[in-house]
Design a protein around this motif. Structure first.
Motif, PDB file in Angstrom:
ATOM      1  N   ILE A   1       0.843  -1.203   0.000  1.00  0.00           N
ATOM      2  CA  ILE A   1       0.000   0.000   0.000  1.00  0.00           C
ATOM      3  C   ILE A   1       0.876   1.250   0.000  1.00  0.00           C
ATOM      4  O   ILE A   1       0.591   2.217  -0.706  1.00  0.00           O
ATOM      5  CB  ILE A   1      -0.985  -0.027   1.190  1.00  0.00           C
ATOM      6  CG1 ILE A   1      -1.974  -1.187   1.036  1.00  0.00           C
ATOM      7  CG2 ILE A   1      -1.705   1.308   1.348  1.00  0.00           C
ATOM      8  CD1 ILE A   1      -2.746  -1.215  -0.285  1.00  0.00           C
ATOM      9  N   ARG A   2       1.940   1.242   0.771  1.00  0.00           N
ATOM     10  CA  ARG A   2       2.862   2.393   0.783  1.00  0.00           C
ATOM     11  C   ARG A   2       3.475   2.603  -0.603  1.00  0.00           C
ATOM     12  O   ARG A   2       3.679   3.741  -1.026  1.00  0.00           O
ATOM     13  CB  ARG A   2       3.957   2.206   1.845  1.00  0.00           C
ATOM     14  CG  ARG A   2       3.440   2.233   3.265  1.00  0.00           C
ATOM     15  CD  ARG A   2       2.872   3.604   3.656  1.00  0.00           C
ATOM     16  NE  ARG A   2       2.274   3.573   4.974  1.00  0.00           N
ATOM     17  CZ  ARG A   2       0.985   3.781   5.215  1.00  0.00           C
ATOM     18  NH1 ARG A   2       0.148   4.036   4.239  1.00  0.00           N
ATOM     19  NH2 ARG A   2       0.529   3.739   6.448  1.00  0.00           N
TER      20      ARG A   2
ATOM     21  N   VAL B   1      -4.421   3.481   5.117  1.00  0.00           N
ATOM     22  CA  VAL B   1      -4.431   4.120   3.803  1.00  0.00           C
ATOM     23  C   VAL B   1      -4.475   5.614   4.045  1.00  0.00           C
ATOM     24  O   VAL B   1      -5.342   6.099   4.781  1.00  0.00           O
ATOM     25  CB  VAL B   1      -5.648   3.672   2.958  1.00  0.00           C
ATOM     26  CG1 VAL B   1      -5.707   4.448   1.654  1.00  0.00           C
ATOM     27  CG2 VAL B   1      -5.603   2.163   2.698  1.00  0.00           C
ATOM     28  N   LYS B   2      -3.552   6.342   3.439  1.00  0.00           N
ATOM     29  CA  LYS B   2      -3.503   7.796   3.635  1.00  0.00           C
ATOM     30  C   LYS B   2      -4.694   8.465   2.962  1.00  0.00           C
ATOM     31  O   LYS B   2      -4.955   8.248   1.774  1.00  0.00           O
ATOM     32  CB  LYS B   2      -2.202   8.353   3.065  1.00  0.00           C
ATOM     33  CG  LYS B   2      -0.970   7.896   3.802  1.00  0.00           C
ATOM     34  CD  LYS B   2       0.291   8.450   3.160  1.00  0.00           C
ATOM     35  CE  LYS B   2       1.523   7.927   3.892  1.00  0.00           C
ATOM     36  NZ  LYS B   2       2.767   8.317   3.203  1.00  0.00           N
TER      37      LYS B   2
ATOM     38  N   TRP C   1      -7.125  -0.549 -10.507  1.00  0.00           N
ATOM     39  CA  TRP C   1      -6.463  -1.620  -9.752  1.00  0.00           C
ATOM     40  C   TRP C   1      -5.854  -1.090  -8.462  1.00  0.00           C
ATOM     41  O   TRP C   1      -5.878  -1.774  -7.433  1.00  0.00           O
ATOM     42  CB  TRP C   1      -5.401  -2.304 -10.603  1.00  0.00           C
ATOM     43  CG  TRP C   1      -5.960  -2.963 -11.816  1.00  0.00           C
ATOM     44  CD1 TRP C   1      -5.714  -2.647 -13.126  1.00  0.00           C
ATOM     45  CD2 TRP C   1      -6.885  -4.066 -11.856  1.00  0.00           C
ATOM     46  NE1 TRP C   1      -6.426  -3.470 -13.960  1.00  0.00           N
ATOM     47  CE2 TRP C   1      -7.147  -4.357 -13.207  1.00  0.00           C
ATOM     48  CE3 TRP C   1      -7.509  -4.825 -10.867  1.00  0.00           C
ATOM     49  CZ2 TRP C   1      -8.012  -5.380 -13.598  1.00  0.00           C
ATOM     50  CZ3 TRP C   1      -8.372  -5.851 -11.260  1.00  0.00           C
ATOM     51  CH2 TRP C   1      -8.619  -6.111 -12.605  1.00  0.00           C
ATOM     52  N   GLN C   2      -5.329   0.130  -8.495  1.00  0.00           N
ATOM     53  CA  GLN C   2      -4.733   0.685  -7.275  1.00  0.00           C
ATOM     54  C   GLN C   2      -5.814   0.971  -6.239  1.00  0.00           C
ATOM     55  O   GLN C   2      -5.646   0.695  -5.046  1.00  0.00           O
ATOM     56  CB  GLN C   2      -3.949   1.964  -7.578  1.00  0.00           C
ATOM     57  CG  GLN C   2      -2.933   1.875  -8.702  1.00  0.00           C
ATOM     58  CD  GLN C   2      -2.124   0.609  -8.753  1.00  0.00           C
ATOM     59  OE1 GLN C   2      -1.464   0.229  -7.783  1.00  0.00           O
ATOM     60  NE2 GLN C   2      -2.145  -0.070  -9.898  1.00  0.00           N
ATOM     61  N   LEU C   3      -6.930   1.527  -6.699  1.00  0.00           N
ATOM     62  CA  LEU C   3      -8.000   1.850  -5.755  1.00  0.00           C
ATOM     63  C   LEU C   3      -8.640   0.584  -5.189  1.00  0.00           C
ATOM     64  O   LEU C   3      -9.018   0.552  -4.016  1.00  0.00           O
ATOM     65  CB  LEU C   3      -9.042   2.755  -6.405  1.00  0.00           C
ATOM     66  CG  LEU C   3      -9.932   3.508  -5.447  1.00  0.00           C
ATOM     67  CD1 LEU C   3      -9.127   4.327  -4.435  1.00  0.00           C
ATOM     68  CD2 LEU C   3     -10.875   4.427  -6.193  1.00  0.00           C
ATOM     69  N   MET C   4      -8.714  -0.467  -5.997  1.00  0.00           N
ATOM     70  CA  MET C   4      -9.216  -1.735  -5.465  1.00  0.00           C
ATOM     71  C   MET C   4      -8.290  -2.250  -4.368  1.00  0.00           C
ATOM     72  O   MET C   4      -8.755  -2.768  -3.345  1.00  0.00           O
ATOM     73  CB  MET C   4      -9.351  -2.760  -6.580  1.00  0.00           C
ATOM     74  CG  MET C   4     -10.528  -2.484  -7.503  1.00  0.00           C
ATOM     75  SD  MET C   4     -10.662  -3.703  -8.821  1.00  0.00           S
ATOM     76  CE  MET C   4     -11.161  -5.136  -7.890  1.00  0.00           C
TER      77      MET C   4
ATOM     78  N   SER D   1      -9.272  -2.832  -0.489  1.00  0.00           N
ATOM     79  CA  SER D   1      -9.001  -4.118   0.166  1.00  0.00           C
ATOM     80  C   SER D   1      -8.189  -3.898   1.438  1.00  0.00           C
ATOM     81  O   SER D   1      -8.413  -4.565   2.455  1.00  0.00           O
ATOM     82  CB  SER D   1      -8.263  -5.059  -0.781  1.00  0.00           C
ATOM     83  OG  SER D   1      -9.089  -5.437  -1.852  1.00  0.00           O
ATOM     84  N   ALA D   2      -7.241  -2.962   1.371  1.00  0.00           N
ATOM     85  CA  ALA D   2      -6.424  -2.646   2.551  1.00  0.00           C
ATOM     86  C   ALA D   2      -7.298  -2.100   3.675  1.00  0.00           C
ATOM     87  O   ALA D   2      -7.177  -2.525   4.828  1.00  0.00           O
ATOM     88  CB  ALA D   2      -5.333  -1.639   2.183  1.00  0.00           C
TER      89      ALA D   2
END
Length: 179
Positions: free
Chosen positions: A44-45, A91-92, A76-79, A83-84
């Motif tokens: 995530i980072r 998540v920042k 894909w990044q937002l998914m 999920s995180a």
């Protein structure tokens, strides 16, 4: 990698990383194994660091190459980020705000419910499905204008078995399930 990257080193770093990060976050969410948490949080980072500060989106390679944006890569990044969150990882908020900025920049239609691949292109069914799922993940409710308009657009673009588009079907199915 030590930087949190999970990609295979191919030309589409952020695609492969995003998909792997989704898997890691979901695995952590199910297992609560601390070894997996560390890797998932690192992934995530990496996503957060790879985001374009200019556009709020992502492209094939991590920032600073990410001076433009791409709704497909953003999806894909937002998914992975969603999920995180669901797994209890950090998540920042600024990363999510950046994604909102990009989605606003590529939304079309009278209520902003149709989405484009990038700022220079027009809306498509596939990118609308991606944009709608991301909009849902960012908190939009089913009765909000962009969701209603986008759903109507998707319903006018029903799957065609003779013109397979699994990418569209994947995202549109999730949007409709959420509705």
């Amino acid at each position: 990698g030590k930087d949190g990257s999970l990609h295979a080193g191919a030309g589409q770093t952020m695609y492969s990383h995003g998909l792997a990060a989704i898997t890691m976050c979901e695995t952590y969410g199910l297992s609560k194994d601390d070894r997996i948490r560390k890797s998932a949080q690192g992934a995530i980072r990496f996503i957060e660091a790879a985001q374009s500060q200019k556009t709020g989106s992502w492209v094939y390679q991590p920032a600073p190459q990410a001076e433009s944006g791409d709704t497909s890569v953003l999806g894909w990044q937002l998914m992975a980020l969603k999920s995180a969150q669901m797994a209890g990882l950090e998540v920042k908020p600024a990363t999510l705000e950046g994604a909102r900025k990009w989605l606003k920049a590529v939304s079309k239609g009278s209520k902003g419910g149709q989405f484009c691949y990038n700022i220079a292109s027009g809306p498509s069914p596939t990118m609308t499905a991606v944009g709608l799922l991301c909009t849902q993940y960012l908190g939009a409710g089913r009765s909000e204008g962009p969701i209603v308009e986008g759903m109507e657009y998707l319903m006018s673009q029903l799957p065609n078995p003779s013109a397979r588009n699994c990418y569209y079907w994947y995202y549109a199915t999730q949007v409709m399930h959420n509705l």
